[in-house]
Design a protein around this motif. Sequence first.
Motif, PDB file in Angstrom:
ATOM      1  N   TRP A  17       0.816  -1.216   0.000  1.00  0.00           N
ATOM      2  CA  TRP A  17       0.000   0.000   0.000  1.00  0.00           C
ATOM      3  C   TRP A  17       0.852   1.269   0.000  1.00  0.00           C
ATOM      4  CZ3 TRP A  17      -4.699  -0.169  -1.546  1.00  0.00           C
ATOM      5  CH2 TRP A  17      -5.517  -1.268  -1.276  1.00  0.00           C
ATOM      6  N   LYS A  18       2.139   1.150   0.312  1.00  0.00           N
ATOM      7  CA  LYS A  18       2.998   2.341   0.370  1.00  0.00           C
ATOM      8  C   LYS A  18       3.679   2.635  -0.960  1.00  0.00           C
ATOM      9  CE  LYS A  18       1.999   2.425   4.725  1.00  0.00           C
ATOM     10  NZ  LYS A  18       2.986   2.315   5.785  1.00  0.00           N
ATOM     11  N   THR A  19       3.435   1.793  -1.932  1.00  0.00           N
ATOM     12  CA  THR A  19       3.985   2.031  -3.267  1.00  0.00           C
ATOM     13  C   THR A  19       3.162   3.106  -3.978  1.00  0.00           C
ATOM     14  OG1 THR A  19       2.544   0.350  -4.234  1.00  0.00           O
ATOM     15  CG2 THR A  19       4.706  -0.391  -3.412  1.00  0.00           C
ATOM     16  N   PRO A  20       3.664   3.685  -5.065  1.00  0.00           N
ATOM     17  CA  PRO A  20       2.859   4.684  -5.807  1.00  0.00           C
ATOM     18  C   PRO A  20       1.501   4.141  -6.222  1.00  0.00           C
ATOM     19  CG  PRO A  20       5.143   4.741  -6.541  1.00  0.00           C
ATOM     20  CD  PRO A  20       5.031   3.573  -5.609  1.00  0.00           C
ATOM     21  N   GLU A  21       1.449   2.879  -6.659  1.00  0.00           N
ATOM     22  CA  GLU A  21       0.181   2.296  -7.072  1.00  0.00           C
ATOM     23  C   GLU A  21      -0.773   2.166  -5.872  1.00  0.00           C
ATOM     24  OE1 GLU A  21       3.400   0.491  -9.718  1.00  0.00           O
ATOM     25  OE2 GLU A  21       3.143   1.022  -7.595  1.00  0.00           O
TER      26      GLU A  21
END
Length: 1011
Positions: free
Chosen positions: A972-976
């Motif tokens: 969830w912490k990725t750009p996506e």
Amino acid sequence: MVSEARYYRIGVDVGGTNTDAALAAAIFHNGDQQPKVKIVGSSKSPTTSDVTTGICSAIRDLLSTNRIAAPDILSINIGTTHFVNAIVQADQQKLAPVAVLRLCGPFCREVPPFVDFPRELREVVEGPVGYLNGGLEIDGRVIASIDEDEVIRHAHAIVDAGISTVVVNGVFSPLDSSPVTQEEQVRKILERHIPRVDVVCSRDIGRVGYLERENAAILNAAILAFGRMTISRFQKAVEDLGIDCPLYLTQNDGTVLDAHSASLAPIRTFSSGATNSLIGALFLSGIHEAGSEINLKECQVIMCDIGGTTSDFAALSLSGLPRESPATVKIGGVRTAFSMPEVLSIGLGGGSEVREDEDGIVKVGPISVGHLLLEKSRCFGGSTLTATDVVVASGGKDKVTMAVAKVQDVSDEVVQKGRQNIRKQLERGVDIMKTSDAPVVLLLVGGGSIILMDDLENVEKCIRPQFSDVANAVGAAIAKISGDVDSIIIPGQKTHEEIKNNISARATDIAITNGAQPGTVEILDLDLIPIQYTNNGAVRAIAKAVGDLGWDRRPRRSLVLTSIEAEGNVNRATRPSMNKSISILPAVDIDIVSYRPKVSKATGEWFISPTDLLFILEGTGILGTGLFDLRLSRRSTDSSTGGGGSGYTAYLNSLYALSLAEQGKMRVIDPGVLKRNDKIATVAYVGAPSVSNERLIGDSELQYATEALAKYEQIDGWAGVLAAEIGGSNGMRTFTMAAAMDIPVIDADTMGRAFPRVDMSLPYVFKAATPVPSVVSEARGNVQIVAQAENATRFENMVRTISVELGLYTAMALILSGSVIEKYCCHRSLSASWFIGRAVCMARALKMDVVESLVADIPGGRKLYSGKIINVSRTVKGGWTIGTATLSLDDEVKAAMSEDRTSSMDERPLVLQYQNEFLYAALQNQDSSLEALCTTPDLITVLDQNGTAIGTHELRYGLRVSVISMPADPLWKTPEGMKAGGPDAFGIDMEYKEYGAEWKKPRSVIAEFGL
């Protein structure tokens, strides 16, 4: 010349120790149309085992003392715990076995009737069960029409079982507005084919909430025969006293039922004690009268009834009746959907023992000498120091009639500390019952009220009126009578104002028919609630009218039970034999501290037990992050399309499936053992939780959807099943179908929490998979294959449309591969739920601080705030429930912080925002700007003081809660992930707040206990 005429009502309240009676007089001066009502006498008599003897004694003493002629008595109003005691005690001599017929079509097979009854009560009341055509959708559409031949076949089976009491429960029956409802149709058929049958229609007993309404109807049915017999004895006792007047029984909302109506619904009398006290206290105080210096619209009225053992608090609502409890009400250990007053009981009374520990701390209660006060209390010659002794030692001897005064040797320090402890406990009770920051008027009643000798800091005015020791009987004597309307209305050409006028008139007419005096009836409750996802403008219309019982000289006689009606089919020598369904409730004597789950070292499989399911239930609730969960609130309306909902029925369904499954069928495996090309069925329910709590699921809906998908895709076998989301009921839905299909549950999910939309599943966020093909189905056999969709968002919208057509709650099955689960799902989420639930249950068992224990057990867990909710706002917008809640620290938390030098909690108010789930927690500055503590996609959960997760709809002023947070999965912490689940995704103008705690891979039950 002044002429005066007097007429009287007698109020009686039957308590565990004493039966109190009060005499209310209506005084007419010079032909007044409306009398002046006041209390002119009272009496007490020991409660007797047969109840009626004590009632007669109290009434006889009241009449002789006040020299009242029998013809001047207009009615006798009785409040009694007699009926609820029979339920609590599971008394076979007073309860009848009950058959249950569900009008549900193919639905409501999720859990059978009686499934969550305590074993002792279940053995007494459980009868045959039948599933029949019938039921409604939430928008009024018919699920299936009544089949008379089918009803007749079940009637014959009930006769063969020797049963003569039946509950009929139709899906959404409280909303049935037909001239002859489905439940009524079935009742008439049963009465033609079962001799002398008692039929209870669930819509006459409870509100929306299928299982809980059914439970309430069963309890009512079980007590019917005993209720008739008891009420007929009350009538006979009154007649033997030479009094020819109507008999009424007080009910839970502060009004009365005539004897005939009470004999049909004795459950309505189950919790009238505190209600009577509040109504009586309000009357005795005089603050309800015109000209009172207290403005009821500008303050909040709280009653405290102090007895010998407990102090009971209740609050007055804006309607003028006691405030209803917002929580699930249990009667005899059975969850019910029944309106009960919100009552707080604390272990403090006149007989409470006073103890001083080694550190010099003095505590009053909760242990009490109770009815043995005159024997054990020091001031009466006993050896136990009680709260009453503190009164005497403080100089309050004139308030206590003492046989012997032996309190001179009690130290002044103990007396002062005891007084201080009494004051603090009562202040705490008042604070809990407050619903706003408006000034508090405390009505202090009860025989034990003498123990309060000091002013309470959080009370503007404290009133201890005359006759306060019999306020409960006073409340019964002056109680009003009501008329209620609760139905679904399709407006057509009518405006909402016209609908309100119509239902107000209907409620008024019903109140007058019930015995209210014309001209005194007021509408105290009026509301129109839109029904979501309907295109005909349907509304749920609610109105409550309340009026005075007439004080005229021609009182309306209540219907007297005939000799046939008064007969009861209880006290039978033998009970009919029948096939009992399997008991599924887990054992209560499990040692949670030493419990270890069963994990096979050879196969790496975790075999699920009832205790495991209990832990997972608690954990999935907390991981639901406030998921909107309609339980029993009459006013809650839900527009969520997330499946979620209460996990309770899913938990019972899993327990039931486990009790039927072969050994080892319900099992969990780690996602690490999956092969790349394994096909995993990913399942969830989509729709409105308000439907899931009423139209319970049918047989194997998820299984049918999964099998249909396998057939469409030509999948020979599934390697396992995966929950689409771990939060809420969807986190538990996999177990039943996995056991039935003999496939394992994967210890993972696609979110690691709850989110409101299917397209927020991580595999779709990363475009590593598509949600098509998928299958949406429900119990009637309607199956929709979604073969193609433009994208995951379009798919979500398509499924929502299908769900509306199929009744707003449908099973959905999708496909994920082992490789996708390996990279784009949240691993060990079932284990995380298990460990969270175990921490909560263990803390409760060990009497530890549940929130602190839980946070310490969660990797990266933090307690953000503990305090009291001081403001809540919510609205429905775009299909979602959106709102905010503000918390502030109370004095108790501040005091704890001053003692705990390690506490870092900020004293600024905390603001929570939610859209079905909690989205951010932020401190509020003096200029109203916000400083974020935690934001989505990290998890925010609100817990009550027992560590139970609080849904967003349950937030209300005065509720004391703790807010905790947990770090989200790194995906969830990725750009996506941030684009799909961060603040921007919900239109929140707030930067993501970096969590600040290192995320750690959740512990694995399999790895930890399979060594």
